[in-house]
Design an enzyme around this catalytic site. Structure first.
Site, PDB file in Angstrom:
ATOM      1  CG  ASP A   1     -13.405  -5.342   5.405  1.00 26.34           C
ATOM      2  OD1 ASP A   1     -13.160  -4.800   6.511  1.00 26.34           O
ATOM      3  OD2 ASP A   1     -13.720  -4.697   4.395  1.00 26.34           O
TER       4      ASP A   1
ATOM      5  CE1 TYR B   1      -3.252  -2.733   0.020  1.00 21.90           C
ATOM      6  CE2 TYR B   1      -4.191  -1.782   2.001  1.00 21.90           C
ATOM      7  CZ  TYR B   1      -4.251  -2.693   0.980  1.00 21.90           C
ATOM      8  OH  TYR B   1      -5.303  -3.566   0.897  1.00 21.90           O
TER       9      TYR B   1
ATOM     10  CE  LYS C   1       0.126 -17.318  -2.063  1.00 20.59           C
ATOM     11  NZ  LYS C   1      -0.794 -18.459  -2.012  1.00 20.59           N
TER      12      LYS C   1
ATOM     13  CG  ASP D   1      -3.412 -19.668  -0.129  1.00 20.07           C
ATOM     14  OD1 ASP D   1      -2.690 -19.491   0.870  1.00 20.07           O
ATOM     15  OD2 ASP D   1      -3.044 -20.358  -1.100  1.00 20.07           O
TER      16      ASP D   1
ATOM     17  CG  ASP E   1      -7.755  -3.551   3.494  1.00 23.05           C
ATOM     18  OD1 ASP E   1      -8.832  -3.452   4.095  1.00 23.05           O
ATOM     19  OD2 ASP E   1      -7.462  -2.859   2.499  1.00 23.05           O
TER      20      ASP E   1
END
Ligand code: NAD
Length: 356
Positions: free
Chosen positions: A250, A135, A190, A222, A246
């Site tokens: 959610d 980001y 990851k 994942d 992020d």
């Protein structure tokens, strides 16, 4: 102790008003000062984060934040949009650790999209690194590709990067938080594909040596996304980078049924923090007096716990919220057959009564 109160836009003013009433009722010795932020600040001062608001936030021990934004500001230049105020506060206060608890209250299990038995009693904490990762990584931009599958074509690119100190400090935050809970940390990465997250995994493993009392597991993102809907109660504390955090936070919030129930905290290394509900300014219901104020009231409880060192007061608020739910009072977002529908103010009144 000083609290900067920044209600913002939309339902922000309505829900923060209730949290302020709750804080007032605790009769603790703190000062609260209110300032404009977001669209409201843009209207009055031409900027979503005016100097005076930033100064107040910097001087305060904690910031109680409502929400910012409205569709009507979408046409403004990006630096003037209400949401920039949050990024500005994060940057200026160095808020690198985002805490998003996902708690499923007994009375609200039916509101979840998962089977009640999977979420009943759910209490997990997602800790997201907030100032690094893809980001913010440079370089980023658009250019003409000189290699890859289509040399000569337009392309866009971002840079994923994390430095050792950035990973170390968020790992420590997670291990410390786990000490106050069930002593288990899942570090999500990851590492099988990304250099950045192989490094993340290595550094988290090193920091873990200082926390032998905490159980650490590593999980690919994942798989974490799958496990969150398959067996969410198996987690205690999840720590991860900015982008994975992020998305996963959610996902986890939806396990609990209503976004109107979820608080959040963003802290810097001196425990100064910004506390806000996980939801936005909800322009669709603003001004109607129906917004759920509980996420903001619970954010105030987190503020008392993490920045103001008032654990007992934090627990008083959390117990009062549970009592109100047990009484069957519900704002429309969490209402179901057989419960009593109330508005924002009535919900605030009920929490105050339960506190007393
Ligand atoms: P939102 O979270 O504001 O609303 C999504 C849905 O949830 C809406 O239907 C809304 O009515 C409902 N909802 C949200 N909070 C609620 C509450 N407390 N009680 C009852 N219902 C509630 O997200 P959105 O609609 O995508 O965004 C609206 C505006 O908020 C946009 O301008 C967006 O940029 C901004 N936003 C701000 C923040 C923030 O201030 N931190 C976060 C997300 C979105």
């Amino acid at each position: 102790m000083k609290i900067a109160v920044l209600p913002g836009d939309g339902i922000g003013t309505e829900i923060v008003a209730e949290a302020v009433r709750v804080l007032d009722a605790l009769d603790l010795n703190f000062e609260m000062e209110t300032a404009l932020v977001g669209g409201a600040a843009y209207e009055a001062h031409g900027h979503p984060l005016p100097e005076a608001t930033l100064k107040l936030a910097k001087e305060a021990d904690a910031v109680l934040f409502g929400a910012v934004g409205d569709w009507k500001y979408d046409k403004l230049d990006r630096p003037l949009r209400p949401e920039q105020a949050i990024l500005g506060l994060r940057k200026n206060l160095g808020l690198f650790a985002n805490f998003r608890p996902a708690i499923c209250y007994e009375q609200l299990t039916h509101a979840s999209s998962l089977k009640p038995e999977l979420v009943a009693g759910l209490d997990i904490l997602i800790i997201r690194e907030l100032t690094g990762d893809i980001y913010f990584g440079q370089p980023r931009g658009k250019r003409v590709a000189t290699d890859g599958h289509f040399p000569g074509a337009d392309e866009a690119f971002d840079t994923m990067r994390y430095s050792r100190p950035e990973i170390e400090r968020i790992a420590r935050v997670a291990f410390e938080a786990a000490r106050k809970r069930n002593r288990r940390v899942t570090s999500v990465d990851k590492a099988n594909v990304l250099e950045t997250f192989q490094f993340w995994k290595d550094v988290v493993t090193e920091v873990h040596k200082d926390y032998p009392d905490i159980e650490l597991e590593h999980m690919y993102v994942d798989n974490a996304a799958m496990q969150l809907v398959k067996k969410p109660k198996a987690f205690d504390v999840i720590v991860t980078g900015n982008m994975f955090g992020d998305i996963l936070s959610d996902e986890a919030s939806m396990l609990t049924g209503s976004i109107g129930m979820l608080p959040s905290a963003s802290l810097n290394d001196s425990n100064q923090g910004l506390y806000e509900p996980s939801h936005g300014s909800a322009p669709d219901i603003a001004g109607k007096g129906v917004a759920n104020p509980l996420a903001t009231i619970l954010s105030a409880a987190m503020m008392l716990r993490f920045s103001l060192n008032q654990e007992e007061a934090a627990q008083r608020i959390e117990t009062a919220v549970k009592a109100v739910l047990a009484q069957g009072l519900r704002t429309p977002d969490i209402w179901s057959e057989g419960t009593t529908k109330v508005g924002t103010r009535e919900m605030g009144d009920a929490v105050l009564k339960a506190l007393a």
